[in-house]
Design a protein around this motif. Structure first.
Motif, PDB file in Angstrom:
ATOM      1  N   LEU A 128      90.161  52.091   8.018  1.00  0.00           N
ATOM      2  CA  LEU A 128      88.889  52.773   7.922  1.00  0.00           C
ATOM      3  C   LEU A 128      87.838  52.009   8.503  1.00  0.00           C
ATOM      4  O   LEU A 128      87.269  52.412   9.068  1.00  0.00           O
ATOM      5  CB  LEU A 128      88.173  52.863   6.352  1.00  0.00           C
ATOM      6  N   ARG A 129      87.867  50.407   8.466  1.00  0.00           N
ATOM      7  CA  ARG A 129      87.085  49.528   9.158  1.00  0.00           C
ATOM      8  C   ARG A 129      87.124  50.136  10.162  1.00  0.00           C
ATOM      9  O   ARG A 129      86.306  49.969  11.243  1.00  0.00           O
ATOM     10  CB  ARG A 129      87.053  48.158   8.748  1.00  0.00           C
ATOM     11  N   VAL A 130      87.931  49.789  10.906  1.00  0.00           N
ATOM     12  CA  VAL A 130      87.963  50.288  12.485  1.00  0.00           C
ATOM     13  C   VAL A 130      88.155  51.774  13.565  1.00  0.00           C
ATOM     14  O   VAL A 130      88.265  51.687  14.297  1.00  0.00           O
ATOM     15  CB  VAL A 130      89.073  49.318  13.698  1.00  0.00           C
ATOM     16  N   LEU A 131      88.183  52.541  12.550  1.00  0.00           N
ATOM     17  CA  LEU A 131      87.728  53.299  12.736  1.00  0.00           C
ATOM     18  C   LEU A 131      86.542  54.433  13.017  1.00  0.00           C
ATOM     19  O   LEU A 131      85.908  53.286  12.099  1.00  0.00           O
ATOM     20  CB  LEU A 131      88.178  55.006  12.126  1.00  0.00           C
ATOM     21  N   ARG A 132      86.526  54.895  13.895  1.00  0.00           N
ATOM     22  CA  ARG A 132      85.054  55.545  14.438  1.00  0.00           C
ATOM     23  C   ARG A 132      84.507  56.260  12.937  1.00  0.00           C
ATOM     24  O   ARG A 132      85.612  57.769  12.114  1.00  0.00           O
ATOM     25  CB  ARG A 132      84.876  56.244  15.603  1.00  0.00           C
ATOM     26  N   PRO A 133      83.174  57.001  12.804  1.00  0.00           N
ATOM     27  CA  PRO A 133      82.490  57.646  12.048  1.00  0.00           C
ATOM     28  C   PRO A 133      83.110  58.838  11.909  1.00  0.00           C
ATOM     29  O   PRO A 133      83.504  59.637  11.016  1.00  0.00           O
ATOM     30  CB  PRO A 133      80.955  57.551  11.697  1.00  0.00           C
ATOM     31  N   THR A 134      83.190  59.232  13.128  1.00  0.00           N
ATOM     32  CA  THR A 134      84.151  60.386  13.388  1.00  0.00           C
ATOM     33  C   THR A 134      85.669  61.056  13.905  1.00  0.00           C
ATOM     34  O   THR A 134      85.796  61.791  13.786  1.00  0.00           O
ATOM     35  CB  THR A 134      82.986  61.128  14.758  1.00  0.00           C
ATOM     36  N   GLY A 135      86.119  59.649  13.485  1.00  0.00           N
ATOM     37  CA  GLY A 135      87.093  59.285  13.817  1.00  0.00           C
ATOM     38  C   GLY A 135      88.044  59.955  13.112  1.00  0.00           C
ATOM     39  O   GLY A 135      87.365  60.218  11.497  1.00  0.00           O
ATOM     40  N   THR A 136      90.005  60.031  12.941  1.00  0.00           N
ATOM     41  CA  THR A 136      90.577  60.673  12.288  1.00  0.00           C
ATOM     42  C   THR A 136      91.557  59.798  11.701  1.00  0.00           C
ATOM     43  O   THR A 136      91.744  59.543  13.456  1.00  0.00           O
ATOM     44  CB  THR A 136      91.089  62.113  12.039  1.00  0.00           C
ATOM     45  N   ALA A 137      92.444  59.281  10.601  1.00  0.00           N
ATOM     46  CA  ALA A 137      93.402  58.712  11.386  1.00  0.00           C
ATOM     47  C   ALA A 137      94.824  59.099  10.643  1.00  0.00           C
ATOM     48  O   ALA A 137      94.597  60.066   9.317  1.00  0.00           O
ATOM     49  CB  ALA A 137      93.570  57.707  10.707  1.00  0.00           C
ATOM     50  N   TYR A 138      95.629  59.436  11.151  1.00  0.00           N
ATOM     51  CA  TYR A 138      97.446  60.192  10.365  1.00  0.00           C
ATOM     52  C   TYR A 138      98.272  59.257   9.976  1.00  0.00           C
ATOM     53  O   TYR A 138      98.786  58.903  11.209  1.00  0.00           O
ATOM     54  CB  TYR A 138      97.241  60.933  11.313  1.00  0.00           C
ATOM     55  N   LEU A 139      98.773  59.170   8.647  1.00  0.00           N
ATOM     56  CA  LEU A 139      99.678  57.997   8.576  1.00  0.00           C
ATOM     57  C   LEU A 139     101.089  58.792   8.149  1.00  0.00           C
ATOM     58  O   LEU A 139     100.715  59.811   7.285  1.00  0.00           O
ATOM     59  CB  LEU A 139      98.820  57.265   7.556  1.00  0.00           C
ATOM     60  N   TYR A 140     101.770  58.942   8.914  1.00  0.00           N
ATOM     61  CA  TYR A 140     103.316  59.297   7.779  1.00  0.00           C
ATOM     62  C   TYR A 140     104.499  57.874   7.910  1.00  0.00           C
ATOM     63  O   TYR A 140     103.870  57.483   8.434  1.00  0.00           O
ATOM     64  CB  TYR A 140     103.472  59.910   9.526  1.00  0.00           C
ATOM     65  N   ASP A 141     105.242  59.170   6.688  1.00  0.00           N
ATOM     66  CA  ASP A 141     105.918  58.184   6.383  1.00  0.00           C
ATOM     67  C   ASP A 141     107.483  59.159   5.612  1.00  0.00           C
ATOM     68  O   ASP A 141     107.511  60.004   5.645  1.00  0.00           O
ATOM     69  CB  ASP A 141     105.334  56.520   5.408  1.00  0.00           C
ATOM     70  N   VAL A 142     108.175  58.212   4.824  1.00  0.00           N
ATOM     71  CA  VAL A 142     109.388  59.003   4.886  1.00  0.00           C
ATOM     72  C   VAL A 142     108.907  58.952   3.327  1.00  0.00           C
ATOM     73  O   VAL A 142     107.557  58.783   3.101  1.00  0.00           O
ATOM     74  CB  VAL A 142     110.197  58.088   4.013  1.00  0.00           C
ATOM     75  N   GLY A 143     109.543  60.308   3.125  1.00  0.00           N
ATOM     76  CA  GLY A 143     108.050  61.643   1.284  1.00  0.00           C
ATOM     77  C   GLY A 143     108.457  59.790   0.389  1.00  0.00           C
ATOM     78  O   GLY A 143     107.813  60.365  -0.469  1.00  0.00           O
ATOM     79  N   VAL A 144     109.150  58.844   0.068  1.00  0.00           N
ATOM     80  CA  VAL A 144     108.861  58.183  -1.070  1.00  0.00           C
ATOM     81  C   VAL A 144     108.074  56.816  -1.047  1.00  0.00           C
ATOM     82  O   VAL A 144     108.255  56.084  -1.593  1.00  0.00           O
ATOM     83  CB  VAL A 144     110.515  57.347  -0.719  1.00  0.00           C
ATOM     84  N   ALA A 145     107.377  56.528  -0.337  1.00  0.00           N
ATOM     85  CA  ALA A 145     106.706  55.942   0.395  1.00  0.00           C
ATOM     86  C   ALA A 145     105.855  55.417  -0.019  1.00  0.00           C
ATOM     87  O   ALA A 145     105.318  56.527  -0.767  1.00  0.00           O
ATOM     88  CB  ALA A 145     106.132  55.823   2.268  1.00  0.00           C
ATOM     89  N   PRO A 146     104.682  55.019  -0.617  1.00  0.00           N
ATOM     90  CA  PRO A 146     103.247  54.374  -1.086  1.00  0.00           C
ATOM     91  C   PRO A 146     102.457  55.239  -1.037  1.00  0.00           C
ATOM     92  O   PRO A 146     101.190  55.434  -0.807  1.00  0.00           O
ATOM     93  CB  PRO A 146     103.592  53.050  -1.408  1.00  0.00           C
TER      94      PRO A 146
END
Length: 187
Positions: A128-146
């Protein structure tokens, strides 16, 4: 047991399983980034998603960060062979201490990585710190990830939200993978 620090072993063991997931990540990040924008892949491994993003959107500057020096070296060579070294940059670094200034990226991706991030809350706050205020992050992982840990970390940062993203397989929604989108709350 596969040695996931070795690029060849990693690619042989993940090959087709990650292809669909990386295509989805590339589509989301490409749609989120503005013309001439900057994208970061956290936990970029051998650089496949960095390459896909750079090919998909020639206007983007695409960075990758990975904790494993062998992966960084492999990714750099892959990108150089693909003729993309001028628009891509891969460095060694930890998700919990990203080596970038605040508000550096328009979009951030991570595929099959955040279950390794430690401490998870610190790493999510770094994204979140390195993301611009208008930016978006997409995090993908296995279903059992935290995923609950990701949601809790985002909830602790005022003005940000964590929303579930449907990860489509070839025809139907994936039963293996899940995703979330992190972005600023809009009124």
């Amino acid at each position: 047991m596969v040695d996931y620090t070795m690029p060849g072993a990693y690619q042989r063991s993940t090959g087709t399983f990650f292809t669909v997931l990386q295509r989805r990540a590339a589509a989301h990040a490409s749609a989120a980034a503005p013309q001439g924008g900057r994208v970061l892949d956290v936990g970029c491994g051998p650089g496949m998603l960095v390459r896909t993003l750079a090919r998909r959107r020639p206007d983007l500057r695409v960075d990758g960060v990975d904790v494993t020096p062998q992966m960084v070296e492999h990714a750099r060579a892959l990108l150089a062979r693909a003729g993309l070294a001028d628009r891509t940059h891969v460095v060694a670094g930890d998700a919990a201490a990203l080596p970038y200034p605040d508000a550096s990226f328009d979009a951030i991706t991570s595929t099959m990585s955040f279950h390794h991030w430690s401490p998870l809350g610190v790493a999510v706050r770094e994204v979140l710190r390195v993301l611009r205020p208008t930016g978006t992050a997409y995090l993908y992982d296995v279903g059992v990830a935290p995923f609950d840990g990701v949601r809790a970390a985002v909830a602790g940062v005022p003005g940000w939200t964590c929303e579930r993203v449907l990860v489509r397989g070839i025809v139907l929604p994936s039963v293996l993978y899940r995703g979330v989108r992190l972005r600023r709350v809009t009124s």
